[in-house]
Design a protein around this motif. Structure first.
Motif: not given
Length: 384
Positions: A336-337, A350-352, A342-346, A261-265
């Motif tokens: 999240v970082q 990554v938030e879940r 965006a990482g803090y949003l549901a 998820e992190s690499v994609r974002y």
């Protein structure tokens, strides 16, 4: 018994497809509704996922530990709740019977656990007894040809759905230590067996937990696992030893998903005219996550292979669980970082997962308990 390589590879591919095509699309729904759809549970039964670690002679697939953790890497790719619904049948809910049960107990319960006809659950923790498991207070008093069980168990995974419980209770009130504890197979529906309300948790929605209350619950004398008093704590520790390796593998699977998820974002998100993946501080976080995930994976595989060879893996299992559960927390934090606000949003996965992975550092032995186990085993080995 290990499967032949071709059969095992086919199983892995089937499970991987099922996870990506059926489970991943339902992650947000399960988180919002706190419920795994019934049709998904039925599909899990058809795939044999409830009996991965149960011997073939009782209807399971009979994976060895190395094969089991490789499947756990795959299952960890999606929300932990999906793994949890089958996890107790493959782990703590069945392994006490697999390891130490009488032939009659195995024949009666293991086929139903393997098929998913019943869910198994493991009752060790109590309101005032967590890490100090040897101090449990639930009692089992002999009365004629029955035991009478009294006490409360807390944080019991899958309890609301369970058909059978592995229950640790003190049969010798004069022995306040581990030697006074016995393990019982207790069926749901017995008079006096009650449940508390389902606990509301930080994460892992869809995996249900509640208190299990025993008020003069009568079970036949042959319900004691292995048919012998005083062996319950040893049974529990054997179950948890294997379970810790499996939890560590699940942590690796989740970490792999978070890294993806992190690499994609980072590749898609642009700042100052270019993808943030081009910035070295983002690359450093990705590299740290990948390195730690790889290290945890190697620890898990090493511990699993040693256990399959019949070696004592108390220390290795504790090391793997300790490191992998702490690792996935760091990976989730970096994810999240990297996502920034965006990482803090549901809206973003990554938030879940950030909420979900926190539990891995607590159950089946907190990180602090793992440290104590590791140090104790080090000192024992040094003393020879």
């Amino acid at each position: 018994m290990a499967l032949d390589q071709e059969t095992f590879d086919q199983l892995v591919q089937t499970v991987r497809r099922f996870i990506r095509e059926r489970l991943v699309p339902l992650e947000r729904q399960v988180d919002e509704t706190d419920r795994i759809p019934d049709e998904i549970v039925e599909e899990m039964k058809e795939l044999g996922l409830f009996g991965l670690s149960i011997p073939q002679e009782y209807g399971g697939i009979g994976l060895n530990v190395t094969e089991e953790v490789k499947l756990a890497f795959e299952l960890g790719y999606t929300s932990p709740a999906f793994r949890s619904i089958i996890g107790t049948n493959n782990g703590i809910g069945s392994q006490g019977i697999v390891n130490d049960g009488t032939p009659e107990q195995k024949a009666k319960y293991l086929p139903k656990l393997a098929s998913g006809e019943i869910i198994g659950s493991f009752c060790l923790t109590e309101p005032d007894v967590g890490s100090d498991a040897a101090s449990l207070r639930t009692s089992a008093r002999m009365d004629g040809n029955e035991y009478v069980i009294n006490g409360t168990k807390r944080y019991i995974t899958n309890a609301p759905h369970a058909g059978v419980f592995t229950v640790m209770a003190r049969t010798d009130p004069d022995n306040k230590g581990a030697g006074g504890i016995s393990a019982f197979v207790v069926e749901n529906g017995l008079p006096g067996l009650k449940f508390g309300k389902a606990d509301k948790k930080m994460g892992q929605k869809g995996a249900h937990v509640c208190d299990v209350i025993f008020e003069d619950v009568r079970v036949p004398a042959d319900s004691i696992i292995g048919g012998k008093e005083g062996m319950g704590f040893k049974t529990a520790m054997k179950v948890l030893d294997r379970g810790r390796i499996n939890i560590a593998a699940a942590c690796v699977g989740v970490a792999q998903r978070l890294i993806e998820e992190s690499v994609r974002y980072a590749t898609e998100r642009k700042q100052f005219g270019q993808a943030i993946a081009n910035y070295q501080l983002i690359q450093a976080m990705l590299a740290d996550s990948q390195t730690e995930c790889y290290a945890a994976k190697m620890m898990v595989l090493d511990a699993a292979e040693k256990r399959d060879r019949g070696e004592n893996t108390i220390q290795e299992a504790a090391c793997a669980k300790y490191y992998a559960s702490e690792m996935v927390g760091r990976v989730a934090d970096r994810a999240v970082q990297i996502h920034g606000g965006a990482g803090y949003l549901a809206e973003y996965n990554v938030e879940r997962f950030y909420r979900d992975v926190r539990l891995f550092r607590i159950y089946e032995g907190t990180s602090q308990i793992q440290q104590l186990i590791i140090a104790r085993e080090m000192l024992k080995r040094f003393a020879g």
